[in-house]
Design a protein around this motif. Structure first.
Motif, PDB file in Angstrom:
ATOM      1  N   ALA A   1       8.445  -3.471   3.488  1.00  0.00           N
ATOM      2  CA  ALA A   1       8.337  -2.008   3.538  1.00  0.00           C
ATOM      3  C   ALA A   1       6.906  -1.542   3.309  1.00  0.00           C
ATOM      4  CB  ALA A   1       9.264  -1.379   2.499  1.00  0.00           C
ATOM      5  N   THR A   2       6.152  -2.314   2.542  1.00  0.00           N
ATOM      6  CA  THR A   2       4.731  -2.060   2.340  1.00  0.00           C
ATOM      7  C   THR A   2       4.058  -3.385   2.017  1.00  0.00           C
ATOM      8  OG1 THR A   2       3.063  -0.806   1.089  1.00  0.00           O
ATOM      9  CG2 THR A   2       5.012  -1.545  -0.118  1.00  0.00           C
ATOM     10  N   LEU A   3       2.769  -3.463   2.259  1.00  0.00           N
ATOM     11  CA  LEU A   3       1.997  -4.659   1.921  1.00  0.00           C
ATOM     12  C   LEU A   3       1.279  -4.480   0.591  1.00  0.00           C
ATOM     13  CD1 LEU A   3       0.546  -5.420   5.462  1.00  0.00           C
ATOM     14  CD2 LEU A   3       2.389  -6.628   4.287  1.00  0.00           C
ATOM     15  N   GLU A   4       1.505  -3.348  -0.046  1.00  0.00           N
ATOM     16  CA  GLU A   4       0.853  -3.057  -1.321  1.00  0.00           C
ATOM     17  C   GLU A   4       1.740  -3.468  -2.491  1.00  0.00           C
ATOM     18  OE1 GLU A   4      -1.011   0.891  -1.402  1.00  0.00           O
ATOM     19  OE2 GLU A   4      -0.599   1.019   0.754  1.00  0.00           O
TER      20      GLU A   4
ATOM     21  N   PRO B   1       1.988   2.922  -6.984  1.00  0.00           N
ATOM     22  CA  PRO B   1       1.506   4.256  -6.590  1.00  0.00           C
ATOM     23  C   PRO B   1       2.437   4.914  -5.576  1.00  0.00           C
ATOM     24  CG  PRO B   1       0.227   2.549  -5.507  1.00  0.00           C
ATOM     25  CD  PRO B   1       1.108   1.847  -6.477  1.00  0.00           C
ATOM     26  N   GLN B   2       2.391   6.238  -5.511  1.00  0.00           N
ATOM     27  CA  GLN B   2       3.322   6.977  -4.659  1.00  0.00           C
ATOM     28  C   GLN B   2       2.850   7.091  -3.206  1.00  0.00           C
ATOM     29  OE1 GLN B   2       5.083  10.595  -6.234  1.00  0.00           O
ATOM     30  NE2 GLN B   2       4.516  10.054  -8.322  1.00  0.00           N
ATOM     31  N   ASP B   3       1.564   6.847  -2.959  1.00  0.00           N
ATOM     32  CA  ASP B   3       1.015   7.065  -1.620  1.00  0.00           C
ATOM     33  C   ASP B   3       0.862   5.767  -0.829  1.00  0.00           C
ATOM     34  OD1 ASP B   3      -0.955   6.002  -3.211  1.00  0.00           O
ATOM     35  OD2 ASP B   3      -2.553   7.349  -2.528  1.00  0.00           O
ATOM     36  N   VAL B   4       1.714   4.789  -1.092  1.00  0.00           N
ATOM     37  CA  VAL B   4       1.612   3.510  -0.377  1.00  0.00           C
ATOM     38  C   VAL B   4       1.973   3.702   1.093  1.00  0.00           C
ATOM     39  CG1 VAL B   4       2.057   2.106  -2.404  1.00  0.00           C
ATOM     40  CG2 VAL B   4       3.974   2.858  -0.991  1.00  0.00           C
ATOM     41  N   LYS B   5       1.443   2.829   1.932  1.00  0.00           N
ATOM     42  CA  LYS B   5       1.666   2.912   3.367  1.00  0.00           C
ATOM     43  C   LYS B   5       2.498   1.714   3.841  1.00  0.00           C
ATOM     44  CE  LYS B   5      -0.855   6.604   3.926  1.00  0.00           C
ATOM     45  NZ  LYS B   5      -0.231   7.884   4.310  1.00  0.00           N
ATOM     46  N   PRO B   6       3.335   1.922   4.850  1.00  0.00           N
ATOM     47  CA  PRO B   6       4.086   0.811   5.428  1.00  0.00           C
ATOM     48  C   PRO B   6       3.257   0.134   6.516  1.00  0.00           C
ATOM     49  CG  PRO B   6       4.751   2.843   6.473  1.00  0.00           C
ATOM     50  CD  PRO B   6       3.712   3.221   5.442  1.00  0.00           C
ATOM     51  N   PRO B   7       3.597  -1.095   6.887  1.00  0.00           N
ATOM     52  CA  PRO B   7       2.939  -1.715   8.037  1.00  0.00           C
ATOM     53  C   PRO B   7       3.245  -0.913   9.296  1.00  0.00           C
ATOM     54  CG  PRO B   7       4.185  -3.341   6.769  1.00  0.00           C
ATOM     55  CD  PRO B   7       4.581  -1.985   6.262  1.00  0.00           C
ATOM     56  N   ILE B   8       2.297  -0.864  10.213  1.00  0.00           N
ATOM     57  CA  ILE B   8       2.510  -0.118  11.448  1.00  0.00           C
ATOM     58  C   ILE B   8       3.695  -0.681  12.229  1.00  0.00           C
ATOM     59  CG2 ILE B   8       0.908  -1.547  12.783  1.00  0.00           C
ATOM     60  CD1 ILE B   8       1.496   2.271  13.113  1.00  0.00           C
TER      61      ILE B   8
ATOM     62  N   LEU C   1      11.388   5.767  -0.133  1.00  0.00           N
ATOM     63  CA  LEU C   1      10.456   6.486  -1.000  1.00  0.00           C
ATOM     64  C   LEU C   1       9.039   6.426  -0.437  1.00  0.00           C
ATOM     65  CD1 LEU C   1      11.699   5.255  -4.509  1.00  0.00           C
ATOM     66  CD2 LEU C   1      12.283   7.391  -3.319  1.00  0.00           C
ATOM     67  N   ILE C   2       8.854   5.604   0.591  1.00  0.00           N
ATOM     68  CA  ILE C   2       7.563   5.508   1.269  1.00  0.00           C
ATOM     69  C   ILE C   2       7.526   6.598   2.334  1.00  0.00           C
ATOM     70  CG2 ILE C   2       6.068   4.036   2.670  1.00  0.00           C
ATOM     71  CD1 ILE C   2       7.434   1.620   1.301  1.00  0.00           C
ATOM     72  N   GLU C   3       6.648   7.550   2.179  1.00  0.00           N
ATOM     73  CA  GLU C   3       6.673   8.784   2.976  1.00  0.00           C
ATOM     74  C   GLU C   3       6.669   8.525   4.479  1.00  0.00           C
ATOM     75  OE1 GLU C   3       4.303  13.070   3.353  1.00  0.00           O
ATOM     76  OE2 GLU C   3       3.480  11.448   2.111  1.00  0.00           O
ATOM     77  N   ASP C   4       5.779   7.672   4.944  1.00  0.00           N
ATOM     78  CA  ASP C   4       5.684   7.443   6.388  1.00  0.00           C
ATOM     79  C   ASP C   4       6.942   6.789   6.945  1.00  0.00           C
ATOM     80  OD1 ASP C   4       3.211   8.570   6.311  1.00  0.00           O
ATOM     81  OD2 ASP C   4       2.081   6.703   6.542  1.00  0.00           O
TER      82      ASP C   4
END
Length: 330
Positions: free
Chosen positions: A125-128, A166-173, A201-204
């Motif tokens: 869902a995210t790489l962070e 953090p709340q502003d994490v990004k998902p992989p494209i 919970l990941i906005e994008d």
């Protein structure tokens, strides 16, 4: 059809084992978007040591979609016993090593997928490196997936709000692209607050799901989960999913109607779990199509969705939607 399954834990891997039988035929493209906020066991220890996304649920999905020899699947699930490696799964260590070698968690997953010959794509869902947080009805704030469930279970309190730090994490494209191209989005089965909802919970990711024209399906758990969904009915699962994901609607909710055998049920009740009440009429009144069927198996005395029954139903749900759309156009 293009299917994207969203979740984590044993629920997601169970679903994938069933769906992979249809790849190349009914399913043109199968993908899993997997939560990486796990904080317990081998995964939690490796996250602290290497500051990487949680590898445990990724490993389980790799094995679930694998078409490799059984020995390779067993190897990835093997857990060391004794010494400093005690409790670590080989697959987790393998993913950590590949990440260190390649410099990319995504590259590590792709290489592992090639080795295991997976019949589908697995995307974190995210790489962070993220942590799940929750506030409970008594005002207590708890950080960490494992700790959230533990607090809820020990104090018998319900989750009021969840978020990522953090709340502003990004998902992989790649995750966004798969959602945009999907014909069916499946959420669950799995732990509602710690496996399914963290992805949204990941906005994008959430915005991509909102924009998607895909059939959106929630598979409700067969049993309540101590510390997360104590006393929840099927309708409670549905409402909590919408509330905490900020999604406005779902198209389909899948509910199990079969009761476990008495000896299995007794053991679950002793552990504070009970069958989820299938109050399907309350869900249907909100304009949602409900499929209520016998969907569980009891292999090894565990109450879990049967992979084949669940996959068969999801294929049927989509085919009926396509048929209805054709009739509507005519």
């Amino acid at each position: 059809m293009r299917v994207v399954a969203v979740g984590g834990g044993t629920g997601l891997s169970t679903l994938l084992r069933g769906l992979k039988r249809y790849t190349g035929e009914q399913i043109k493209d199968l993908s899993a978007i997997v939560t990486v906020a796990d904080s317990g066991g081998s995964t939690g220890r490796l996250r602290k040591a290497y500051s990487i996304p949680a590898p445990g649920d990724i490993r389980n999905c790799l094995v679930a979609l694998s078409e490799s020899e059984e020995i390779l699947q067993a190897l990835f699930q093997y857990r060391f016993k004794g010494s400093e490696l005690d409790g670590h799964a080989f697959g987790n260590l393998f993913l950590v090593a590949l990440t260190d070698i390649t410099g990319s968690f995504m590259s590590a997953i792709r290489i592992a997928s090639q080795i295991l010959r997976t019949k589908g794509e697995i995307i974190p869902a995210t790489l962070e490196n993220v942590n799940l947080c929750a506030s409970f009805e008594d005002g207590t704030v708890v950080k960490g997936e494992e700790e959230i469930t533990k607090y809820g279970r020990e104090n018998r309190k319900r989750v009021k709000k969840i978020w990522l730090e953090p709340q502003d994490v990004k998902p992989p494209i790649d995750a966004i692209a798969k959602i945009e191209a999907a014909d069916v989005l499946v959420f669950g089965p799995g732990s509602l607050f710690t496996s399914i909802l963290p992805n949204l919970l990941i906005e994008d990711l959430r915005d991509a799901v909102k924009r998607s024209l895909a059939l959106k399906v929630l598979v409700v758990n067969a049993m309540t989960q101590p510390g997360e969904t104590d006393g929840y009915t099927a309708y409670d699962h549905y409402r909590a999913f919408l509330e905490h994901s900020s999604l406005e609607k779902l198209d389909v909710v899948v509910v199990n109607t079969r009761m476990p055998s008495s000896h299995v049920l007794k053991r679950y009740v002793e552990q504070g779990q009970e069958p989820v009440v299938p109050d399907v009429a309350k869900i249907a009144k909100e304009g949602v199509l409900v499929y209520a069927e016998d969907l569980i198996g009891e292999k090894d005395d565990f109450v879990r969705h049967d992979p084949e029954r669940l996959a068969d139903l999801l294929i049927r749900v989509y085919q009926q939607r396509v048929s209805n759309d054709v009739l509507y156009e005519l």
